[in-house]
Design a protein around this motif. Sequence first.
Motif, PDB file in Angstrom:
ATOM      1  N   MET A   1      36.993  -4.393  36.971  1.00  0.00           N
ATOM      2  CA  MET A   1      35.353  -4.693  36.110  1.00  0.00           C
ATOM      3  C   MET A   1      34.643  -6.113  36.661  1.00  0.00           C
ATOM      4  O   MET A   1      35.189  -7.360  36.421  1.00  0.00           O
ATOM      5  CB  MET A   1      35.877  -4.235  35.112  1.00  0.00           C
ATOM      6  N   GLN A   2      33.233  -5.726  36.848  1.00  0.00           N
ATOM      7  CA  GLN A   2      32.624  -6.721  37.461  1.00  0.00           C
ATOM      8  C   GLN A   2      32.311  -7.394  36.265  1.00  0.00           C
ATOM      9  O   GLN A   2      32.336  -6.262  35.108  1.00  0.00           O
ATOM     10  CB  GLN A   2      31.368  -5.605  37.487  1.00  0.00           C
ATOM     11  N   ARG A   3      33.013  -8.748  36.144  1.00  0.00           N
ATOM     12  CA  ARG A   3      31.776  -9.226  35.455  1.00  0.00           C
ATOM     13  C   ARG A   3      30.003  -9.825  35.668  1.00  0.00           C
ATOM     14  O   ARG A   3      29.797 -10.796  35.861  1.00  0.00           O
ATOM     15  CB  ARG A   3      31.980 -10.750  35.231  1.00  0.00           C
ATOM     16  N   ILE A   4      29.595  -9.091  34.448  1.00  0.00           N
ATOM     17  CA  ILE A   4      27.627  -8.963  34.938  1.00  0.00           C
ATOM     18  C   ILE A   4      27.710  -9.691  33.344  1.00  0.00           C
ATOM     19  O   ILE A   4      28.200  -9.447  32.216  1.00  0.00           O
ATOM     20  CB  ILE A   4      26.852  -7.068  34.802  1.00  0.00           C
ATOM     21  N   CYS A   5      26.469 -10.700  33.522  1.00  0.00           N
ATOM     22  CA  CYS A   5      25.943 -11.038  32.642  1.00  0.00           C
ATOM     23  C   CYS A   5      24.723 -11.194  32.223  1.00  0.00           C
ATOM     24  O   CYS A   5      23.594 -11.637  33.938  1.00  0.00           O
ATOM     25  CB  CYS A   5      26.227 -12.958  33.410  1.00  0.00           C
ATOM     26  N   LEU A   6      23.579 -11.259  31.167  1.00  0.00           N
ATOM     27  CA  LEU A   6      22.067 -11.155  31.331  1.00  0.00           C
ATOM     28  C   LEU A   6      22.009 -12.447  31.123  1.00  0.00           C
ATOM     29  O   LEU A   6      22.677 -13.572  29.949  1.00  0.00           O
ATOM     30  CB  LEU A   6      21.550  -9.905  30.635  1.00  0.00           C
ATOM     31  N   PHE A   7      21.185 -13.461  31.227  1.00  0.00           N
ATOM     32  CA  PHE A   7      20.768 -14.776  30.783  1.00  0.00           C
ATOM     33  C   PHE A   7      19.134 -14.166  30.583  1.00  0.00           C
ATOM     34  O   PHE A   7      18.458 -13.815  31.160  1.00  0.00           O
ATOM     35  CB  PHE A   7      19.979 -15.734  32.357  1.00  0.00           C
ATOM     36  N   PRO A   8      18.897 -13.746  29.146  1.00  0.00           N
ATOM     37  CA  PRO A   8      17.393 -13.706  28.578  1.00  0.00           C
ATOM     38  C   PRO A   8      16.920 -14.516  28.781  1.00  0.00           C
ATOM     39  O   PRO A   8      17.004 -15.760  28.265  1.00  0.00           O
ATOM     40  CB  PRO A   8      17.722 -12.860  27.908  1.00  0.00           C
ATOM     41  N   GLY A   9      15.679 -14.902  28.566  1.00  0.00           N
ATOM     42  CA  GLY A   9      14.135 -15.436  28.497  1.00  0.00           C
ATOM     43  C   GLY A   9      12.932 -14.821  28.802  1.00  0.00           C
ATOM     44  O   GLY A   9      13.002 -14.331  29.062  1.00  0.00           O
ATOM     45  N   THR A  10      11.820 -16.269  28.362  1.00  0.00           N
ATOM     46  CA  THR A  10      10.542 -15.759  29.225  1.00  0.00           C
ATOM     47  C   THR A  10      10.893 -15.746  30.194  1.00  0.00           C
ATOM     48  O   THR A  10       9.225 -15.834  31.014  1.00  0.00           O
ATOM     49  CB  THR A  10       9.437 -16.389  27.397  1.00  0.00           C
ATOM     50  N   PHE A  11      11.461 -17.863  30.279  1.00  0.00           N
ATOM     51  CA  PHE A  11      10.796 -18.040  31.908  1.00  0.00           C
ATOM     52  C   PHE A  11       9.631 -18.542  31.613  1.00  0.00           C
ATOM     53  O   PHE A  11       9.429 -18.365  33.381  1.00  0.00           O
ATOM     54  CB  PHE A  11      11.224 -17.180  32.406  1.00  0.00           C
ATOM     55  N   ASP A  12       8.384 -18.916  31.119  1.00  0.00           N
ATOM     56  CA  ASP A  12       6.976 -19.205  30.694  1.00  0.00           C
ATOM     57  C   ASP A  12       6.271 -20.164  30.690  1.00  0.00           C
ATOM     58  O   ASP A  12       6.126 -21.123  30.015  1.00  0.00           O
ATOM     59  CB  ASP A  12       6.382 -17.759  29.650  1.00  0.00           C
ATOM     60  N   PRO A  13       7.210 -20.857  31.864  1.00  0.00           N
ATOM     61  CA  PRO A  13       7.611 -20.914  32.909  1.00  0.00           C
ATOM     62  C   PRO A  13       8.804 -20.664  33.378  1.00  0.00           C
ATOM     63  O   PRO A  13       9.187 -21.984  32.472  1.00  0.00           O
ATOM     64  CB  PRO A  13       6.355 -22.109  33.934  1.00  0.00           C
ATOM     65  N   VAL A  14       9.362 -21.141  34.922  1.00  0.00           N
ATOM     66  CA  VAL A  14      11.302 -21.263  35.016  1.00  0.00           C
ATOM     67  C   VAL A  14      10.885 -22.960  35.219  1.00  0.00           C
ATOM     68  O   VAL A  14       9.897 -23.569  35.923  1.00  0.00           O
ATOM     69  CB  VAL A  14      11.319 -20.624  36.728  1.00  0.00           C
ATOM     70  N   THR A  15      11.247 -23.707  34.712  1.00  0.00           N
ATOM     71  CA  THR A  15      11.505 -25.178  34.289  1.00  0.00           C
ATOM     72  C   THR A  15      13.412 -25.772  34.918  1.00  0.00           C
ATOM     73  O   THR A  15      14.432 -24.250  35.936  1.00  0.00           O
ATOM     74  CB  THR A  15      12.188 -26.196  32.870  1.00  0.00           C
ATOM     75  N   LEU A  16      13.507 -26.974  35.529  1.00  0.00           N
ATOM     76  CA  LEU A  16      14.384 -27.385  35.716  1.00  0.00           C
ATOM     77  C   LEU A  16      15.710 -27.064  35.071  1.00  0.00           C
ATOM     78  O   LEU A  16      16.743 -26.556  34.915  1.00  0.00           O
ATOM     79  CB  LEU A  16      14.268 -28.286  35.848  1.00  0.00           C
ATOM     80  N   GLY A  17      15.309 -26.890  33.616  1.00  0.00           N
ATOM     81  CA  GLY A  17      16.749 -27.119  32.307  1.00  0.00           C
ATOM     82  C   GLY A  17      17.054 -25.004  32.473  1.00  0.00           C
ATOM     83  O   GLY A  17      18.548 -24.884  33.022  1.00  0.00           O
ATOM     84  N   HIS A  18      15.866 -24.717  32.881  1.00  0.00           N
ATOM     85  CA  HIS A  18      16.406 -23.230  33.383  1.00  0.00           C
ATOM     86  C   HIS A  18      16.978 -23.058  34.578  1.00  0.00           C
ATOM     87  O   HIS A  18      18.220 -22.126  35.063  1.00  0.00           O
ATOM     88  CB  HIS A  18      15.168 -21.831  33.781  1.00  0.00           C
ATOM     89  N   THR A  19      17.167 -23.682  35.445  1.00  0.00           N
ATOM     90  CA  THR A  19      17.641 -23.410  36.815  1.00  0.00           C
ATOM     91  C   THR A  19      19.257 -24.194  36.787  1.00  0.00           C
ATOM     92  O   THR A  19      19.894 -24.305  37.358  1.00  0.00           O
ATOM     93  CB  THR A  19      17.103 -24.344  37.930  1.00  0.00           C
ATOM     94  N   ASP A  20      19.358 -25.133  35.990  1.00  0.00           N
ATOM     95  CA  ASP A  20      19.988 -25.849  35.543  1.00  0.00           C
ATOM     96  C   ASP A  20      21.243 -25.005  35.190  1.00  0.00           C
ATOM     97  O   ASP A  20      22.333 -24.727  35.109  1.00  0.00           O
ATOM     98  CB  ASP A  20      19.967 -27.174  34.928  1.00  0.00           C
ATOM     99  N   ILE A  21      20.777 -23.697  34.103  1.00  0.00           N
ATOM    100  CA  ILE A  21      21.786 -23.366  33.584  1.00  0.00           C
ATOM    101  C   ILE A  21      21.863 -22.396  34.843  1.00  0.00           C
ATOM    102  O   ILE A  21      23.505 -21.647  34.411  1.00  0.00           O
ATOM    103  CB  ILE A  21      21.223 -22.357  31.904  1.00  0.00           C
ATOM    104  N   ILE A  22      21.197 -21.857  35.108  1.00  0.00           N
ATOM    105  CA  ILE A  22      21.535 -20.704  35.974  1.00  0.00           C
ATOM    106  C   ILE A  22      22.456 -21.191  37.106  1.00  0.00           C
ATOM    107  O   ILE A  22      23.543 -20.030  37.178  1.00  0.00           O
ATOM    108  CB  ILE A  22      19.999 -19.591  36.983  1.00  0.00           C
ATOM    109  N   ASP A  23      22.278 -21.801  37.361  1.00  0.00           N
ATOM    110  CA  ASP A  23      22.499 -22.831  38.376  1.00  0.00           C
ATOM    111  C   ASP A  23      24.492 -23.304  38.882  1.00  0.00           C
ATOM    112  O   ASP A  23      25.384 -22.650  39.570  1.00  0.00           O
ATOM    113  CB  ASP A  23      22.459 -23.832  39.338  1.00  0.00           C
ATOM    114  N   ARG A  24      25.061 -23.367  37.070  1.00  0.00           N
ATOM    115  CA  ARG A  24      26.098 -23.855  36.519  1.00  0.00           C
ATOM    116  C   ARG A  24      26.690 -22.462  35.961  1.00  0.00           C
ATOM    117  O   ARG A  24      27.971 -22.673  36.366  1.00  0.00           O
ATOM    118  CB  ARG A  24      26.106 -24.530  34.947  1.00  0.00           C
ATOM    119  N   ALA A  25      26.194 -21.299  35.765  1.00  0.00           N
ATOM    120  CA  ALA A  25      26.815 -20.260  35.654  1.00  0.00           C
ATOM    121  C   ALA A  25      26.964 -19.351  36.213  1.00  0.00           C
ATOM    122  O   ALA A  25      27.663 -18.350  36.825  1.00  0.00           O
ATOM    123  CB  ALA A  25      25.948 -19.348  34.767  1.00  0.00           C
ATOM    124  N   LEU A  26      26.503 -19.944  37.516  1.00  0.00           N
ATOM    125  CA  LEU A  26      26.682 -18.140  38.845  1.00  0.00           C
ATOM    126  C   LEU A  26      28.100 -18.521  39.090  1.00  0.00           C
ATOM    127  O   LEU A  26      28.501 -17.146  39.788  1.00  0.00           O
ATOM    128  CB  LEU A  26      26.305 -19.310  39.984  1.00  0.00           C
TER     129      LEU A  26
END
Length: 162
Positions: A1-26
């Motif tokens: 079974m695939q491990r699919i994760c949703l990272f929800p948010g408004t991303f208004d705008p996308v910040t370095l804080g968002h990409t930090d979390i995304i990069d580390r979650a990948l």
Amino acid sequence: MQRICLFPGTFDPVTLGHTDIIDRALPLFDELVIGIGVNAGKEPMFSVEQRVEWIKEIYRGQSSIRVTAYEGLTVNFCKQIGARFILRGIRYVSDFEYEKAIADINRKMEHEVETIFLTCSPEYSTIASTLVRDVIRHGGPAEQFLPDPVAASIVAAAKNKK
């Protein structure tokens, strides 16, 4: 079974804080869906299309990332896309208290969906989209808080307004 994760948010705008979390979650998931929540009651600074485009550009070539907009309850969207995990970034203790309350409600509605919290790296803990929007609105140097494609787009838009 695939491990699919949703990272929800408004991303208004996308910040370095968002990409930090995304990069580390990948490495934690087989697929990470960046879900841009559309709230009819809020007027965003940037269009949904612009925010989707930014994330696609930032993560071009990253096959385990998908970007989409959604409306309604996050747990319902999780069921729709087959996500068993929700990812949330935490900057401060106050973030945790708020996010835990949401996670508890989501868990009551959908037992199969777990919320995963990642704390942001210390250098990004003060970056919040709300604050970055204020900097942008007043013509301040927002580039230091934004991924390069987002910064370039905002700087270009500001020059076109002049």
